[in-house]
Scaffold this active site. Structure first.
Site, PDB file in Angstrom:
ATOM      1  N   SER A   1      19.330 -18.527  67.111  1.00 10.59           N
ATOM      2  CA  SER A   1      20.800 -18.675  67.241  1.00 10.59           C
ATOM      3  C   SER A   1      21.187 -19.081  65.975  1.00 10.59           C
ATOM      4  O   SER A   1      21.213 -18.299  64.893  1.00 10.59           O
ATOM      5  CB  SER A   1      20.966 -19.694  68.419  1.00 10.59           C
ATOM      6  OG  SER A   1      22.453 -19.408  68.564  1.00 10.59           O
TER       7      SER A   1
ATOM      8  N   ASP B   1      21.046 -14.425  72.988  1.00 13.71           N
ATOM      9  CA  ASP B   1      20.637 -15.621  72.252  1.00 13.71           C
ATOM     10  C   ASP B   1      19.052 -15.903  72.486  1.00 13.71           C
ATOM     11  O   ASP B   1      18.698 -16.087  73.713  1.00 13.71           O
ATOM     12  CB  ASP B   1      21.380 -16.731  72.669  1.00 13.71           C
ATOM     13  CG  ASP B   1      21.494 -17.911  71.836  1.00 13.71           C
ATOM     14  OD1 ASP B   1      20.398 -18.486  71.362  1.00 13.71           O
ATOM     15  OD2 ASP B   1      22.556 -18.348  71.319  1.00 13.71           O
TER      16      ASP B   1
END
Length: 329
Positions: free
Chosen positions: A38, A198
């Protein structure tokens, strides 16, 4: 001294990772290989291409996360615009602005694809929610029929930062064959979209990644950069399905890798207080951003105060045992 660095995801809190990186630089640390999830993938990719902590800090401050929250004006019309976009696009925002921003910065350093980097220099974690599996990029992209060396670094970062329901998932075409016709019938080949989001969904702090290196191939110490101090003191307001999903996702990010870290050398991790800031506080003030940076800088300086540059070990107590950071304990 060279180390392998692993950077946790944390949304807007990523600026605190930069502070800890600055502490490493001030203590003579250089990064051999880096990995991240991320927002940690943003920091890792910039470090892999040669940016320094002061440069990264300036880049983040000049392009805050709120600038990446763009969508067509029609989807801004309330009360149905955002909901309509979520249904049609699977996200409130496209994520295109973030990918374009990171791509522009990497190209300034002569990097567009993973082939422009030293092999193994950068690894990025993403989540394939179609097949239900973790992806370590660039290597795992080969199973989708894409050459790892030709895969864009900015696209990998985009995948790793696609917070579910906030940013659109990244669609990858995957070729499949239909064997239902039997041996005598011609096999049909068709393409379906695989959706990637993600990396924090499956591993927000992939400290394990460099531990998978073949025995004897690397003695480079591994140091993790992790955000600690969750937001328990600020209860989440849940008013509907979207806010509930957001609360679930942030809770998962906060606790996902905690058990692993407790069992596997927590001492090789720089723990950075998150100052009560949440992952999706996209309108972070300049004051809070600076507090996060200084939090990382302070945590890093405290960590390296016990660091032995000659051996790549740390001694938490004046007369205590040294701890090896290579992950080969």
């Amino acid at each position: 001294m060279k180390v392998n660095g692993v950077f946790e995801g944390g949304g807007v809190k990523g600026i605190s990772l930069v502070g800890a990186v600055r502490a490493a630089e001030l203590n003579g640390i250089r990064f051999h290989h880096v990995a991240g999830t991320s927002s940690g993938s943003i920091i890792a990719s910039l470090l892999a291409t040669g940016y320094t902590a002061p440069e990264i800090k300036l880049l983040i401050e000049s392009a805050p996360f709120s600038s990446f929250m763009k969508r067509s004006p029609i989807f801004n019309l309330k009360p149905f615009g955002p909901a309509a976009r979520l249904m049609l696009k699977k996200g409130l925002y496209s994520g295109d602005a973030l990918e374009e921003w990171i791509d522009r910065l990497l190209r300034l350093k002569g990097v567009a694809t993973f082939g422009d980097l030293e092999k193994g220099k950068l690894r990025i974690i993403a989540s394939d929610i179609t097949n239900g599996k973790l992806m370590v990029l660039p290597d795992d992209i080969a199973s989708y029929g894409i050459a790892p060396d030709r895969f864009g670094v900015a696209r990998a970062v985009r995948m790793s930062t696609s917070i579910p329901f906030f940013f659109d998932p990244v669609a990858i075409p995957q070729r499949l064959s239909d064997a239902s016709g039997g041996k005598r019938k011609k096999r049909r080949v068709f393409v379906r979209n695989v959706y990637v989001v993600d990396g924090g969904l499956l591993s927000n702090f992939p400290l394990w990644l460099f531990d998978r290196e073949p025995e004897g191939t690397s003695s480079v110490p591994v140091i993790g950069f992790q955000l600690v101090g969750r937001t328990e003191a600020r209860p989440r307001k849940i008013g509907g399905p979207l806010s509930m999903l957001q609360a679930m996702f942030e809770t998962m990010l906060g606790a996902h890798d905690e058990r692993y870290i407790e069992k596997h050398n927590r001492i090789r991790t720089i723990k950075i207080p998150a100052m009560g800031v949440r992952t999706t506080d996209f309108h972070l003030s300049a004051e809070d951003s600076e507090k996060l940076y200084l939090s990382g800088l302070t945590a890093g300086q405290q960590f390296f105060r016990h660091w032995d540059h000659k051996t790549g070990t740390v001694n938490r107590k004046p007369n205590g045992p040294q701890v090896n950071f290579s992950g080969k304990n």
